[in-house]
Design a protein around this motif. Structure first.
Motif, PDB file in Angstrom:
ATOM      1  N   SER A  82       0.813  -1.219   0.000  1.00  0.00           N
ATOM      2  CA  SER A  82       0.000   0.000   0.000  1.00  0.00           C
ATOM      3  C   SER A  82       0.842   1.263   0.000  1.00  0.00           C
ATOM      4  O   SER A  82       0.386   2.319  -0.459  1.00  0.00           O
ATOM      5  CB  SER A  82      -0.942  -0.006   1.208  1.00  0.00           C
ATOM      6  OG  SER A  82      -0.199  -0.076   2.434  1.00  0.00           O
ATOM      7  N   GLY A 136       1.199   3.829  -2.981  1.00  0.00           N
ATOM      8  CA  GLY A 136       0.308   4.970  -3.156  1.00  0.00           C
ATOM      9  C   GLY A 136      -0.801   4.730  -4.158  1.00  0.00           C
ATOM     10  O   GLY A 136      -0.650   3.981  -5.130  1.00  0.00           O
ATOM     11  N   ASP A 137      -1.924   5.400  -3.939  1.00  0.00           N
ATOM     12  CA  ASP A 137      -3.108   5.202  -4.773  1.00  0.00           C
ATOM     13  C   ASP A 137      -2.880   5.605  -6.222  1.00  0.00           C
ATOM     14  O   ASP A 137      -3.420   4.982  -7.146  1.00  0.00           O
ATOM     15  CB  ASP A 137      -4.291   5.991  -4.200  1.00  0.00           C
ATOM     16  CG  ASP A 137      -4.795   5.411  -2.885  1.00  0.00           C
ATOM     17  OD1 ASP A 137      -4.499   4.227  -2.607  1.00  0.00           O
ATOM     18  OD2 ASP A 137      -5.478   6.132  -2.141  1.00  0.00           O
ATOM     19  N   PHE A 195      -1.170   2.792  -7.981  1.00  0.00           N
ATOM     20  CA  PHE A 195      -2.101   1.673  -8.160  1.00  0.00           C
ATOM     21  C   PHE A 195      -3.072   1.952  -9.298  1.00  0.00           C
ATOM     22  O   PHE A 195      -3.332   1.093 -10.147  1.00  0.00           O
ATOM     23  CB  PHE A 195      -2.870   1.408  -6.860  1.00  0.00           C
ATOM     24  CG  PHE A 195      -2.149   0.530  -5.888  1.00  0.00           C
ATOM     25  CD1 PHE A 195      -2.305  -0.843  -5.917  1.00  0.00           C
ATOM     26  CD2 PHE A 195      -1.296   1.074  -4.943  1.00  0.00           C
ATOM     27  CE1 PHE A 195      -1.632  -1.667  -5.023  1.00  0.00           C
ATOM     28  CE2 PHE A 195      -0.616   0.267  -4.050  1.00  0.00           C
ATOM     29  CZ  PHE A 195      -0.781  -1.108  -4.088  1.00  0.00           C
ATOM     30  N   GLY A 196      -3.609   3.149  -9.339  1.00  0.00           N
ATOM     31  CA  GLY A 196      -4.558   3.496 -10.379  1.00  0.00           C
ATOM     32  C   GLY A 196      -3.933   3.471 -11.767  1.00  0.00           C
ATOM     33  O   GLY A 196      -4.536   2.967 -12.727  1.00  0.00           O
ATOM     34  N   THR A 226      -3.163  -0.254 -12.795  1.00  0.00           N
ATOM     35  CA  THR A 226      -4.412  -0.950 -13.094  1.00  0.00           C
ATOM     36  C   THR A 226      -4.954  -0.505 -14.448  1.00  0.00           C
ATOM     37  O   THR A 226      -5.434  -1.321 -15.249  1.00  0.00           O
ATOM     38  CB  THR A 226      -5.453  -0.681 -11.995  1.00  0.00           C
ATOM     39  OG1 THR A 226      -4.934  -1.123 -10.732  1.00  0.00           O
ATOM     40  CG2 THR A 226      -6.762  -1.412 -12.289  1.00  0.00           C
ATOM     41  N   LYS A 282      -3.869  -4.560  -3.842  1.00  0.00           N
ATOM     42  CA  LYS A 282      -3.184  -3.831  -2.783  1.00  0.00           C
ATOM     43  C   LYS A 282      -3.129  -4.678  -1.513  1.00  0.00           C
ATOM     44  O   LYS A 282      -4.133  -5.259  -1.099  1.00  0.00           O
ATOM     45  CB  LYS A 282      -3.902  -2.521  -2.481  1.00  0.00           C
ATOM     46  CG  LYS A 282      -3.199  -1.631  -1.455  1.00  0.00           C
ATOM     47  CD  LYS A 282      -4.045  -0.421  -1.074  1.00  0.00           C
ATOM     48  CE  LYS A 282      -4.263   0.493  -2.255  1.00  0.00           C
ATOM     49  NZ  LYS A 282      -4.982   1.740  -1.853  1.00  0.00           N
TER      50      LYS A 282
END
Length: 569
Positions: A514, A517-518, A521-522, A525, A533
């Motif tokens: 995690s 960081g978002d 990840f975004g 993906t 995550k």
């Protein structure tokens, strides 16, 4: 405060869980504090890196039984500075002579006596000591004997792994160690193994013959016969570890050395050859672009492993072609910087191979494991180094202890393939394809006087070569310390049909800690990566590393994801 640049906690360029440990006379990193102490004790007593590695190898079987033991397999990469040499002690065992694809047509068991192959690491440890050791063998084994008798507390990590291992707590000889009161050991409870102390004393007094021709071989074979196994005295008497030359490539001007087949070491070298075509520093540390490039390189290298890697005594492995820079230049064109590849096929490294003596080109095409291993590295005051891996294969191996010996037996048979034509197809006396890969990096070719810069490695089955790639890129592309590189957020990728454990089935999957960081990840993906995550430190593996600074000092670090410890002199 304005105008003052604040350092990050325990780090220089980025966060680290703990600072790098610095020493001038020696360094040891293992996956358990007590095995690290065994190694540092030998260095402090005048032993060299090989002496310390032997002490560590035996101590790990007591301190970290979920991953190691002398009835296991392993590789030792040994650098002797004065000789300008690197050699590989290949201690990977062989399939029993009675092991055929037909015998296992119903499937390969992952625990119990039929999962056991001929152990090899004991022979490798003893051969390495005979060739390079300074201290008497008994002195090197003594710390492990003391641990057997005095006991080692069960760690929280070991407790969690042991919870689901039924045979470990129900088979009588195993339960006597791991559930002595009928209840599995709790965290902090002392684990003793007096039978293993006797085994170690036998080896200290009588050497390899005690294991491969004497009472220990007799005990394992008798136990196998009594429980429906197929191991024989001939299997043990025929076994010999192998001395090998390393394989290598260059990365950013440095020489990177690995173990040759039957190790998966070529996969790491191929990955580096591929990502070298990208400006990883410009892409950014742990950026979506950098991670995407590394994952795609990993896919290409794993496809080649699936097609070509086996025991070189049984199959032709086109290692020269696989490591050719021109081959990497061809393959890297398959990496789309904006999109994850859904299906990756192996290439044709034979086109880059100088010779093909038999005209045979094995490559059968392509068809979450629970695997455990342990890694250690050590450098002595003279600049000699050992980078080693040992493995029982799965957690606690076969889960069965050979009665009267205290030895957990491996379950390495579960790495075989049964498919006709597969490079890693089971054959009697053959060495299985291994995921273990010791790594050393030099500032030039070692035979030309190149100086050692880095030893690193990790347990973790198929994630090993992935994590090693992340470490090397972090250190040489982004200038991180070994502590920062090891403690950085981690990702790992599993490829359809390419996991090492039988039956080798899987679906594409990727996990990331995690802390990435978002936004990362975004982005990943969106490029088509099946990314999941996980917790901030749940990315798997347990790396260790020692770097030699420009001033000759040793910088060591271990991984907080397990029980490891870095110690220095």
């Amino acid at each position: 405060m304005e105008g003052i640049e604040m350092e990050t906690p325990a780090g220089i360029k980025t966060e680290a869980w703990a600072p790098v440990r610095m020493g001038a006379q020696g360094a040891v990193v293992t996956n358990h504090p007590l095995s690290s102490m065994a190694g540092i004790r030998i260095l402090a007593g005048g032993g060299n890196a090989v002496d310390a590695a032997v002490a560590i190898g035996f101590a790990l079987g007591v301190a970290e039984p979920q991953g190691s033991g002398i009835a296991a397999d392993g590789f030792m990469m040994i650098h002797m500075k004065e000789d300008r040499s690197i050699s590989i002690a290949n201690g990977t065992g062989t399939a029993p002579l009675a092991a055929t694809p037909e015998r296992f047509a119903g499937g390969i068991e992952t625990s119990g006596i039929l999962s056991v192959s001929v152990p090899g690491i004991c022979d490798a440890l003893l051969a390495a000591h005979a060739r390079h050791g300074r201290l008497p063998l008994a002195d090197c084994i003594q710390p492990a004997i003391e641990l057997c008798l005095e006991g080692v507390p069960q760690t929280y990590f070991q407790y969690k792994l042991a919870e689901s291992q039924h045979l470990l707590h129900s088979f009588p000889a195993s339960a006597a160690i791991f559930a002595p009161d009928g209840v599995p050991l709790q965290p902090g409870q002392i684990r003793r193994n007096p039978d293993l102390a006797k085994t170690y004393k036998l080896i200290a007094e009588h050497g390899r013959d005690a294991f491969y021709k004497g009472p220990l071989a007799d005990a394992i074979v008798a136990f196998s016969e009594q429980t429906g196994g197929i191991l024989t005295k001939e299997d043990f008497a025929n076994y010999r570890m192998g001395w090998q030359e390393p394989i290598s490539t260059t990365y950013r001007g440095r020489s990177v050395y690995e173990a040759p087949p039957n190790s998966s070491g070529h996969v790491l070298l191929q990955e580096l050859n591929l990502i070298e075509h990208f400006d990883m520093a410009r892409l950014g540390l742990n950026s979506a672009d950098a991670i995407h490039v590394m994952v795609e390189a990993k896919k290409l290298a794993f496809a080649d492993r699936e097609a070509f890697l086996g025991d070189p005594d049984f199959v032709n492995v086109p290692i020269e072609g696989l490591l050719a820079k021109d081959y990497a230049a061809e393959r890297v064109r398959l990496i789309d910087i904006q999109r994850a590849a859904e299906k990756v096929m192996h290439g044709d490294p034979w086109e880059y191979q100088a010779g093909d003596p038999d005209g045979a080109r094995p490559g059968a095409g392509l068809r979450e494991t629970q695997s455990d291993t342990t890694h250690y590295c050590v450098i002595d005051r003279w600049g000699n180094a050992v980078d080693g891996l040992q493995s029982l294969s799965g957690h606690f191996g076969s889960q069965i202890v050979c009665p009267s010996t205290g030895m957990l037996l491996n379950n390495r048979m579960n790495y075989w393939h049964l498919d006709e034509g597969h490079a890693n197809r089971l054959q009697p006396g053959k060495r299985v394809r291994h995921t273990m890969n010791p790594v050393m990096v030099f500032d030039g070719a070692v035979e030309e006087g190149g100086a050692l810069n880095l030893c690193c490695g990790t347990p973790g089955a198929d994630v090993q070569v992935q994590v090693n790639m992340q470490l090397i890129s972090s250190i040489y592309d982004h200038g991180l310390t070994v502590a920062e590189a090891i403690h950085a957020p981690r990702w790992t990728h599993i490829q359809t049909g390419m996991t090492s454990q039988f039956p080798h089935t899987s679906v594409d999957g990727m996990i990331g800690e995690s802390r990435l960081g978002d936004a990362v990840f975004g982005d990943l993906t969106g490029r088509g990566h099946p990314l999941k995550k996980v917790g901030g430190w749940a990315g798997g593996a347990s790396a260790g590393a020692i770097q030699v600074s420009a001033f000759g000092s040793y910088l060591a670090a271990s991984d907080p994801r397990r029980d490891g410890l870095a110690l220095v002199l």
